[in-house]
Scaffold this motif. Structure first.
Motif, short mmCIF file in Angstrom:
data_model
loop_
_atom_site.label_atom_id
_atom_site.label_comp_id
_atom_site.label_asym_id
_atom_site.label_seq_id
_atom_site.Cartn_x
_atom_site.Cartn_y
_atom_site.Cartn_z
N PRO A 1 66.57 96.89 6.92
CA PRO A 1 66.13 98.27 7.19
C PRO A 1 64.91 98.57 6.31
CG PRO A 1 68.48 98.21 6.63
CD PRO A 1 67.93 96.84 6.36
N GLU B 1 63.73 98.12 15.77
CA GLU B 1 63.32 99.42 16.29
C GLU B 1 61.80 99.59 16.29
OE1 GLU B 1 66.81 102.63 15.61
OE2 GLU B 1 65.54 102.29 13.88
N ILE C 1 71.55 108.27 15.06
CA ILE C 1 70.46 108.51 15.99
C ILE C 1 69.48 107.34 15.93
CG2 ILE C 1 69.10 109.91 14.32
CD1 ILE C 1 68.32 111.69 16.81
N SER C 2 68.99 106.95 17.09
CA SER C 2 68.03 105.83 17.13
C SER C 2 66.63 106.35 16.81
CB SER C 2 68.04 105.18 18.50
OG SER C 2 67.50 106.08 19.46
N ALA C 3 65.76 105.44 16.39
CA ALA C 3 64.36 105.82 16.14
C ALA C 3 63.73 106.31 17.44
CB ALA C 3 63.58 104.66 15.55
N ALA C 4 64.12 105.67 18.55
CA ALA C 4 63.55 106.04 19.85
C ALA C 4 63.90 107.49 20.20
CB ALA C 4 64.07 105.10 20.93
N GLU C 5 65.18 107.86 19.96
CA GLU C 5 65.60 109.22 20.29
C GLU C 5 64.99 110.25 19.34
OE1 GLU C 5 69.62 111.92 20.93
OE2 GLU C 5 69.85 109.84 20.25
N ILE D 1 63.56 102.89 9.43
CA ILE D 1 63.41 102.18 10.69
C ILE D 1 64.20 100.88 10.60
CG2 ILE D 1 61.04 101.49 10.03
CD1 ILE D 1 60.46 101.70 13.11
N MET D 2 65.15 100.74 11.52
CA MET D 2 66.09 99.62 11.48
C MET D 2 65.46 98.39 12.14
SD MET D 2 68.68 100.88 9.89
CE MET D 2 70.11 99.83 10.20
N ARG E 1 62.68 108.92 12.61
CA ARG E 1 63.96 109.20 11.95
C ARG E 1 63.67 109.43 10.47
NH1 ARG E 1 66.28 104.57 12.12
NH2 ARG E 1 67.65 104.60 13.91
N GLY F 1 70.80 106.43 10.40
CA GLY F 1 70.54 105.19 11.14
C GLY F 1 71.66 104.85 12.12
N ARG F 2 72.87 105.35 11.82
CA ARG F 2 73.99 105.09 12.72
C ARG F 2 74.17 106.22 13.73
NH1 ARG F 2 75.76 103.40 7.53
NH2 ARG F 2 76.85 105.33 7.10
#
Ligand code: 1HN
Length: 348
Positions: free
Chosen positions: A159, A104, A66-70, A100-101, A74, A63-64
């Protein structure tokens, strides 16, 4: 190959012959037949357990990093130790833990793989399936059937972590993967939340509803609250000596499995209950939603607690000893076995 005595010269002649035909991609059946057609399933899959407390940390670390978008999704894949590199927990099923944070979104896409979600931690996130959102609560069993548009989002403050179960290895074996990304990240909400459950999940169906021959359940969410109420509500009866109190999730329109390739089950084992030895052909993934116990799988003892996940390979003997009142969710490819006339179970 049946036992025969042969001359050393003959052994040598055969070896040379095998080497020669090997270059033509030819293999003698008689050398492999016994491994192909076994008297009973001999799975390469091994029993395994993932302790939630131990995988939660690396997942939060993701979670720190890589983003969910990238990442698009995740997820840490739970790989069977005997199937590393194959994104598989059994020969046909995939399992992973998705994070998913807050704030996001995981953008909309669809694919021919069928998926289920089982929320383990953090409330407030949603999954949208074909224009209808479902806010996920712990233990809720959510479907994203093959080729349905789906996206996730977390407008909450915690989260959210859930188990993903998919038929990825099965679809790969069949070379039948298709997928598509949506041009919009989040689907428009075409229907109010709860619409499908009201229409299809209340022991009624729309008057003109006709399920297709191979159809997933029109219900996208099976709230844990309801499953739990059923498990507790039948506890006055005698538990099955091999399964305890076990119910299967159904497509309410057909009585069949929630999705054509994936069956799902909810099970309650009262404190102290010990199941008798049981095996079945469908390799199965278990999630402990409540309680704790010991799963003995072909003699190997795995101790599980809440949110732990374990896998029982095809035809392995399973015994479960509940060390407190225990609720288990499980999923497998049983509907595939059944549709093909391959499913078997054995009770000792
Ligand atoms: C997928 O689409 C999701 O939509 C999660 O959340 C895990 C694993 C393999 C293939 C597709 C999702 C997946 C996946």
């Amino acid at each position: 190959m049946r036992d025969h005595t042969i001359e050393p010269a003959q052994v040598q002649a055969r070896r040379e012959y095998y080497d020669r035909i090997d270059k033509q991609n030819l293999t003698p059946l008689w050398e492999v037949l016994d491994r192909l057609v076994t008297p009973e399933p001999v799975s390469p899959v091994v029993p395994a357990l993932w302790r939630y407390a131990e995988v939660r940390e690396p997942l939060m670390e993701a979670g720190r990093l890589i983003s969910a978008a990238e990442a698009e999704r995740r997820v840490l894949i739970l790989e069977n130790p005997a199937l590393r590199g194959r994104s598989a927990i059994t020969q046909t099923m995939y399992a992973g833990l998705q994070l998913i944070m807050p704030g996001e979104v995981a953008a909309a896409h669809r694919h021919t793989q069928s998926a289920l979600r089982l929320l383990l931690e953090g409330e407030g996130a949603y999954t949208a399936v074909d224009g209808e959102r479902t806010t996920m609560r712990r233990g809720d069993f959510i479907l994203t059937p093959a080729w349905t548009w789906h996206d996730h989002g977390n407008p909450g403050i915690q989260p959210a972590i859930w188990l993903d179960g998919l038929d990825v290895p099965l679809v790969r074996t069949l070379d039948a993967s298709f997928s598509e990304r949506s041009s919009v990240a989040a689907q428009l909400q075409a229907k109010p939340e709860g619409d499908a459950l009201k229409r299809y999940g209340a022991n009624m169906l729309p008057i003109d509803y006709q399920p297709a021959a191979v159809s997933p359940s029109p219900v996208f969410v099976y709230p844990y609250e309801r499953a739990r109420e059923s498990l507790l509500g039948i506890a006055h009866g005698e538990p099955d000596s091999h399964l305890g109190f076990k119910l299967r999730y159904v497509n309410p329109a057909t009585g069949g499995s929630p999705m054509p390739t994936i069956g799902a089950y909810a099970q309650r084992l009262p404190d102290g209950f010990e199941t008798r030895p049981y095996r079945c052909t469908d390799g199965t993934v278990y999630v402990c939603l409540e309680g704790s116990g010991e799963a003995e799988i072909d003699g190997e003892l795995l101790r599980f607690g809440t949110n732990d996940i374990f896998v029982v390979p095809s035809w392995n003997v399973l015994r479960i000893h509940a060390t407190s009142d225990t609720h288990l969710f499980s999923f497998s490819d049983r509907p595939v076995h059944q549709a093909l006339g391959l499913w078997r179970e054995a009770r000792e």
